[in-house]
Design an enzyme around this catalytic site. Structure first.
Site, PDB file in Angstrom:
ATOM      1  N   PRO A 115       0.805  -1.221   0.000  1.00 10.20           N
ATOM      2  CA  PRO A 115       0.000   0.000   0.000  1.00 10.20           C
ATOM      3  C   PRO A 115       0.839   1.273   0.000  1.00 10.20           C
ATOM      4  O   PRO A 115       2.071   1.226   0.074  1.00 10.20           O
ATOM      5  CB  PRO A 115      -0.772  -0.133   1.315  1.00 10.20           C
ATOM      6  CG  PRO A 115       0.224  -0.790   2.229  1.00 10.20           C
ATOM      7  CD  PRO A 115       1.017  -1.732   1.361  1.00 10.20           C
ATOM      8  N   TRP A 116       0.144   2.422  -0.023  1.00  7.27           N
ATOM      9  CA  TRP A 116       0.825   3.707  -0.127  1.00  7.27           C
ATOM     10  C   TRP A 116       1.122   4.361   1.216  1.00  7.27           C
ATOM     11  O   TRP A 116       1.831   5.355   1.265  1.00  7.27           O
ATOM     12  CB  TRP A 116       0.017   4.676  -0.994  1.00  7.27           C
ATOM     13  CG  TRP A 116      -1.456   4.753  -0.705  1.00  7.27           C
ATOM     14  CD1 TRP A 116      -2.457   4.205  -1.451  1.00  7.27           C
ATOM     15  CD2 TRP A 116      -2.105   5.426   0.382  1.00  7.27           C
ATOM     16  NE1 TRP A 116      -3.686   4.474  -0.899  1.00  7.27           N
ATOM     17  CE2 TRP A 116      -3.500   5.234   0.230  1.00  7.27           C
ATOM     18  CE3 TRP A 116      -1.654   6.174   1.470  1.00  7.27           C
ATOM     19  CZ2 TRP A 116      -4.433   5.763   1.121  1.00  7.27           C
ATOM     20  CZ3 TRP A 116      -2.573   6.700   2.366  1.00  7.27           C
ATOM     21  CH2 TRP A 116      -3.951   6.485   2.185  1.00  7.27           C
ATOM     22  N   SER A 165      -6.639  -2.353   1.216  1.00  8.04           N
ATOM     23  CA  SER A 165      -8.052  -2.272   1.579  1.00  8.04           C
ATOM     24  C   SER A 165      -8.713  -3.643   1.564  1.00  8.04           C
ATOM     25  O   SER A 165      -8.291  -4.550   0.830  1.00  8.04           O
ATOM     26  CB  SER A 165      -8.790  -1.343   0.614  1.00  8.04           C
ATOM     27  OG  SER A 165      -8.925  -1.950  -0.663  1.00  8.04           O
ATOM     28  N   THR A 192     -10.062  -4.548  -2.030  1.00  9.08           N
ATOM     29  CA  THR A 192      -9.050  -5.071  -2.947  1.00  9.08           C
ATOM     30  C   THR A 192      -8.553  -6.435  -2.483  1.00  9.08           C
ATOM     31  O   THR A 192      -8.271  -7.320  -3.308  1.00  9.08           O
ATOM     32  CB  THR A 192      -7.878  -4.087  -3.059  1.00  9.08           C
ATOM     33  OG1 THR A 192      -8.372  -2.809  -3.456  1.00  9.08           O
ATOM     34  CG2 THR A 192      -6.866  -4.555  -4.088  1.00  9.08           C
ATOM     35  N   GLU A 215      -3.405  -8.538   4.888  1.00 12.37           N
ATOM     36  CA  GLU A 215      -3.511  -7.592   6.003  1.00 12.37           C
ATOM     37  C   GLU A 215      -4.335  -6.433   5.489  1.00 12.37           C
ATOM     38  O   GLU A 215      -3.880  -5.641   4.664  1.00 12.37           O
ATOM     39  CB  GLU A 215      -2.117  -7.143   6.460  1.00 12.37           C
ATOM     40  CG  GLU A 215      -2.128  -6.505   7.842  1.00 12.37           C
ATOM     41  CD  GLU A 215      -2.181  -4.994   7.808  1.00 12.37           C
ATOM     42  OE1 GLU A 215      -3.311  -4.460   7.649  1.00 12.37           O
ATOM     43  OE2 GLU A 215      -1.140  -4.361   7.954  1.00 12.37           O
ATOM     44  N   CYS A 234      -3.576   1.498   9.425  1.00 11.80           N
ATOM     45  CA  CYS A 234      -4.661   0.549   9.658  1.00 11.80           C
ATOM     46  C   CYS A 234      -4.809   0.176  11.124  1.00 11.80           C
ATOM     47  O   CYS A 234      -5.847  -0.354  11.531  1.00 11.80           O
ATOM     48  CB  CYS A 234      -4.487  -0.694   8.805  1.00 11.80           C
ATOM     49  SG  CYS A 234      -2.843  -1.400   8.894  1.00 11.80           S
ATOM     50  N   GLU A 247     -13.588   2.412   7.535  1.00 12.73           N
ATOM     51  CA  GLU A 247     -12.243   2.937   7.700  1.00 12.73           C
ATOM     52  C   GLU A 247     -12.125   4.275   6.970  1.00 12.73           C
ATOM     53  O   GLU A 247     -12.283   4.343   5.752  1.00 12.73           O
ATOM     54  CB  GLU A 247     -11.230   1.935   7.158  1.00 12.73           C
ATOM     55  CG  GLU A 247      -9.793   2.274   7.474  1.00 12.73           C
ATOM     56  CD  GLU A 247      -8.828   1.182   7.050  1.00 12.73           C
ATOM     57  OE1 GLU A 247      -7.866   0.922   7.794  1.00 12.73           O
ATOM     58  OE2 GLU A 247      -9.042   0.583   5.980  1.00 12.73           O
TER      59      GLU A 247
END
Length: 490
Positions: free
Chosen positions: A149-150, A227, A230, A248, A282, A379
């Site tokens: 992820p970013w 996410s 995804t 995760e 997260c 979220e």
């Protein structure tokens, strides 16, 4: 590390520069570089070289593998300052977070896996059946596909690469399309450190690249952080070939404050737990449940401290939180706050779009929100939290668990017995007591429910990246086996 204007993919020992996409500095909203854009064909090339490299890497002894990874970690450490600066430019996070947290912790994680590979655990070899000796081997899976992820691009890459390489695998990794720079640099440094070409391959691009990694017949495991939506797609694609998957996914961590807790410590801890990395975490505390008796006291102090947070450019020394990662992310965050405002939910502080360049958003506190509201259940992934009440221990547990996610949580109390009961009852992969956010390379990280499954970090992660094999020896050499008599009655 030289300043670059274009970042290539790394396939084997080649820099592949096909295609181009702008990279945006979140603090200014301006282009600071471009990155190559991969295709499914690039994925196929990367998997091919990874497959060949993995065959040779799997034959390397544990000690040699460990030493090579330690040299890799040392090479990363030598360039830690440059990596931290690049991470902050690309993501907008404060430099002090990159320098003091993300980069050194990631390097520690690689060193941990370099050491733990020399001490793998399993059932002792022995005669579990008379006349035979059984032993356990842990074999590498092969080529691992990773999608990261970013929000923590360098750290998430390290979390995947460490156990994958330690277990004897090679990896093809797709970073988020808007934050690929430090993952690319990591792969370059791996080659410079002497790791074999093809062990770490970086293919940049959009969703088609990720789908190609999941679909490729020679990727035998897919590890994903991102996410929940995804993650479900990743799992769907991987299931077509029965691939191993670790996910995760999203989180919506509760922060439960009991009346006997140290309220000043709670409020101070809440600020770090909610707003570190601009809330793009997260495991960030996003749902604060505070017992009625201390609700007003906590809210007042938490709001006061929230208003003192320094929001600014990543390289300014007094910056506590930087911008959100993109205009898209800021619009999403603000949209959820506006939805809450329209529902009549009180906003204690924040909630307004600031003027100026960049994708900044102020720390925002929503107060006494309905449990079924989107701001509670979904979220947000920004510096926005809800502060709600609870009555007693049973009520607190019910509220904490009343969401689809279960990644992290914290419990604040001075009552040890209560802490034991509540941490056992909360459905989350990590539960802190009187703190929130600290992690250790030696301890696992992963979720319950729609926060996914499988573990990053720790011995448990190494096990995710191996296949357990039972090897059984005949000790006697007797052609007339005991089991033959049992089966055939002779």
């Amino acid at each position: 590390m030289e300043k670059q204007t274009h970042y290539p993919m790394i396939i084997g020992d080649q820099e592949v520069t096909s295609g181009s996409q702008d990279l945006i500095d979140p603090a200014t909203g301006q282009v600071f570089a471009t990155v190559a854009m991969g295709t499914p064909e690039d994925v196929d090339k990367a998997v091919t070289v990874a497959k060949q490299a993995q065959k040779e890497w799997a034959q390397v002894s544990f000690g040699e593998r460990s030493l090579a990874m330690l040299k890799f970690a040392d090479a990363l450490e030598q360039k830690a300052e440059d990596l931290a600066k690049l991470e902050s430019v690309n993501t907008g996070k404060p430099l002090k977070l990159s320098q003091g947290g993300d980069i050194p912790f990631s390097i520690d994680n690689i060193r941990y896996f370099a050491s733990v590979v020399r001490h793998q655990e399993g059932a002792a070899a022995g005669s579990y059946v008379g006349g035979y000796t059984s032993m356990i081997r842990r074999e590498p899976i092969g080529v691992v596909g990773a999608i990261t992820p970013w929000n923590y691009p360098f750290m998430m890459a390290a979390w995947k690469i460490g156990p994958a390489l330690a277990a004897g695998n090679a990896i093809v990794i797709k970073p988020a399309p808007n934050t690929p720079t430090t993952t690319i640099e990591l792969a370059k440094i791996a080659l410079e450190s002497g790791l074999p070409a093809g062990l770490i391959n970086v293919v940049t691009g959009e969703a088609a690249v990720g789908e190609a990694i999941c679909n490729h017949p020679d990727t035998r495991m897919i590890t994903f952080t991102g996410s929940t939506r995804t993650g479900k797609r990743v799992m769907e694609l991987a299931s077509q070939r029965a691939k191993r998957v670790t996910l995760e996914l999203g989180g919506k961590a509760p922060f439960v404050v009991f009346a006997d807790a140290d309220i000043e410590a709670c409020a101070q801890g809440a600020v770090a737990a909610a707003y570190m990395n601009t809330g793009q975490d997260c495991t960030a505390a996003t749902r604060f449940y505070v017992q009625n008796e201390v609700f007003d006291q906590f809210l007042e102090r938490f709001t006061e401290l929230t208003k003192q947070i320094g929001m600014g450019k990543p390289f300014d020394a007094d910056t506590d939180i930087g911008p959100l990662v993109s205009a898209v992310q800021r619009n999403k965050v603000h949209g959820l706050v506006e939805e809450a405002r329209q529902q009549g939910i009180k906003i204690a502080t924040g909630g307004e779009l600031p003027d100026g360049d960049g994708f900044f958003y102020p720390p925002t506190i929503l107060v006494e929100t309905p449990q079924d509201a989107n701001c509670v259940q979904e979220e947000i992934f920004g510096p926005v939290v809800v502060v709600n009440r609870f009555t007693d221990e049973e009520n607190a547990i019910a509220l904490a668990n009343d969401i689809p996610y279960g990644l992290a949580a914290s419990v604040w109390t001075t009552n040890v017995q209560r802490a034991m009961r509540v941490t056992a009852a909360i459905e989350a992969g990590t539960v802190w007591v009187n703190d929130h956010l600290p992690i250790a390379s030696e301890m696992p990280h992963g979720g319950f429910k729609q926060s996914g499954f499988g573990k990053d970090m720790s011995q448990y992660a190494l096990e995710e990246y191996t296949i357990v094999k039972h090897v059984m020896f005949d000790n006697t050499g007797d052609q007339r086996k005991a089991w033959h008599s049992v089966v055939f009655g002779d």
